[in-house]
Design an enzyme around this catalytic site. Structure first.
Site, short mmCIF file in Angstrom:
data_model
loop_
_atom_site.label_atom_id
_atom_site.label_comp_id
_atom_site.label_asym_id
_atom_site.label_seq_id
_atom_site.Cartn_x
_atom_site.Cartn_y
_atom_site.Cartn_z
N ASP A 1 1.14 -1.20 -0.07
CA ASP A 1 0.07 -0.09 0.17
C ASP A 1 1.04 1.36 -0.11
OD1 ASP A 1 -2.81 1.15 0.30
OD2 ASP A 1 -1.85 1.97 2.13
N GLU B 1 1.34 -0.70 -5.14
CA GLU B 1 0.32 0.36 -5.42
C GLU B 1 1.15 1.68 -5.49
OE1 GLU B 1 -3.57 2.48 -3.48
OE2 GLU B 1 -1.73 2.25 -2.40
#
Length: 562
Positions: A212, A287
């Protein structure tokens, strides 16, 4: 002449299915999806034809941001089960031939995390505070934040602490919610803790990590003020692209000082070494909201991560010219570093593509849509475009990510009651932005079961629309024209014709609105225009919608043999 063998690692051609645990399957009827619910539904994913599943966070958390605020990186939140449940789920996935990828959230923790609570209790300048980004404030008495940075979720990115005697103290940085303080990744102690986290889950058998905010973590020296170069530009982050003009001569010149700093690459080289020490081709997927694609490719150089989500592709409108441009740019950029391009249309942070592709008004990333949004989609148009876009995507070489429920043609849920919304974006913007709840509603499995088969009771943490009954998996399973059948058929053909490891060749479509390509022995024609065009000759292998008499209708993609 030396021959070069093709690269055959599983992740280069994989179809990876994202599971949002709280919304996938509930085993105990409490309205919250869980690990045993996932375990029990995995056979239906194997039947779909995927290669791996990726789980969004299931760690111990106060759930202020749906688990992206982690309070313990090495345990399961009781909402989702136990470590034993995780092991049982992992074993079942591997029995079915599915790999398992888990989310890792290294940019920030929950403010409830023991590490942050110890930092709050410690004095300024202490080793505990150095774990996070604590700074003295500006102004005569430190009453102003250390710089002008704003949170991705709205409002300033700094919160002031209170000293034990009740007086105002230092400020701490949080690029997301105030309950998500950013780590100080210049601190070797932080790096060691996360290396231990990696090993903990690798030892339990996970096949990789989706990272993330993989473009965050390192902030520019001195934490300089920064103002987006474009009015209304986004501050960037998880599910939000960074500010800056991707078409500028030097996009990095306008890059936010908290995104895509060179120091992040050192972290991933260290992590890659750890993963390489394990058997079984364990992977890292980034990401990373980074423009242009040539910069994003830096995340997947041979000694760093294996994959990066192709957000420029996700954000491309349903139009032939920009689609061809982004496909060319993607394959070129990733091939230059010996990595596969990835393709993605939906995830837990964006408006579902069955709605997004039919929006007629501007929709800033992460803003979501709701009943008062402008330019709401026409459902039938959105579904036609979504099916056509998926058929195009699954014909491209590389790896593909699917988001739970897209194989059912699920649209964004627009009419959620205000009192049911839970996304921090909704609250931090005082209801000005709907946020991401609409793509996170629990998915339907059985039309005539409680909560449409999501769980054994009617409970669901976000209310499900009545429309879910017509879109449930059991309704679509035996309907040859359903979106589920389209996905199953396309995935089977993709594998049979080895499209994921093929080579793309552009063809002359004869019409500006039609994208035409060849991959191996398959020709693909995607009509992004408003009217039908002549259908080229050939045996039809797949069509995203009904074909006319020798006609390829608008918003339709077809695969032809040869």
């Amino acid at each position: 002449m030396t021959s070069v063998l093709p690269r055959t690692e599983w992740w280069r051609s994989a179809v990876i299915y994202q599971i949002y645990p709280r919304s996938f399957a509930d085993s105990n009827g409490d309205g919250m999806g869980d690990l045993l619910g996932i375990r029990d539904r995995l056979p239906e994913l194997a039947e779909l034809g995927i290669d791996a599943v990726w789980l969004s966070p299931f760690y111990t958390s106060p759930q202020r941001d749906a688990g992206y605020d982690v309070a313990d990186y090495c345990d399961v939140d009781p909402l989702f089960g136990t470590l034993d449940d995780f092991d049982s789920m992992t074993s079942r996935a591997h029995e079915l031939g599915l790999r398992l990828i888990v989310d890792l959230v290294p940019n920030h923790s929950s403010s409830d995390h023991r590490w942050f609570q110890e930092a709050l209790a410690a004095a300024p300048g202490s080793a505990e505070r150095d774990r996070y980004m604590f700074r003295d404030g500006l102004g005569q008495n430190g009453e102003l934040p250390p710089n002008n940075w704003e949170s991705v979720f709205g409002g300033r990115a700094w919160t002031r602490t209170e000293n034990p005697d009740g007086t105002p103290g230092q400020w701490y940085l949080h690029l997301f919610d105030s309950t998500q303080p950013d780590f100080n990744w210049h601190n070797p102690w932080v790096r060691r803790q996360f290396e231990d986290v990696l090993r903990f889950w690798l030892d339990r058998g996970v096949d990789g990590f989706r990272v993330d905010v993989a473009h965050g973590m390192i902030k520019a020296e001195g934490l300089p003020d920064w103002t987006p170069p474009l009015a209304g530009g986004s501050m960037g982050g998880a599910g939000t692209p960074e500010g800056g003009d991707a078409t500028a001569a030097d996009p990095a010149a306008s890059r936010a000082p908290f995104w895509a700093q060179d120091g992040v690459h050192e972290i991933y080289r260290e992590w890659r070494t750890i993963l390489n020490s394990y058997d079984g081709e364990r992977i890292l997927a980034a990401e990373a909201w980074v423009d242009p694609l040539t910069d994003m490719a830096k995340w997947v150089r041979p000694d760093e991560m294996h994959q990066a989500f192709n957000f420029p592709y996700l954000e491309t409108p349903w139009a032939a010219a920009p689609l061809r441009a982004v496909i060319d740019a993607s394959i070129s950029a990733f091939s230059a570093v010996e990595a596969p391009s990835t393709w993605v249309l939906s995830n837990h942070d964006v408006v579902r593509h069955a709605s997004r592709l039919a929006l007629t008004a501007e929709n800033p990333q992460g803003a979501g849509i709701g009943p008062k949004s402008a330019g709401l989609p026409i459902p039938e148009l959105g579904l036609s475009r979504a099916r056509a876009a998926t058929a195009l995507m699954l014909a491209l070489p590389g790896s593909t990510y699917l988001y739970q429920g897209e194989e059912l043609g699920l649209p964004e849920v627009i009419d959620l009651p205000d009192e049911a919304r839970q996304d921090p974006t909704w609250f931090r913007t005082n209801g000005e932005r709907y946020g991401r709840d609409g793509c996170r509603v629990p998915i339907p499995w059985e039309a005539n079961s409680p909560s449409y088969g999501f769980g054994p009771s009617d409970a669901a943490w976000l209310p499900q629309p009545a429309e879910w009954a017509t879109l449930a998996r059991d309704v679509q399973r035996h309907d040859d024209n359903s979106t589920l059948s389209l996905y199953r058929h396309a995935l089977a053909l993709r594998r049979a014709h080895e499209l994921a490891t093929g080579e793309l060749e552009w063809l002359d479509s004869g019409a500006d609105a039609v994208l035409a390509l060849r991959n191996g022995d398959v020709r693909v024609y995607a009509n992004t225009g408003d009217s039908a065009v002549p259908l080229p000759a050939g045996e039809v292998l797949l069509a995203s919608g009904p074909l006319g008499e020798n006609q390829l209708p608008a918003d339709t993609t077809v695969w032809l043999r040869g």
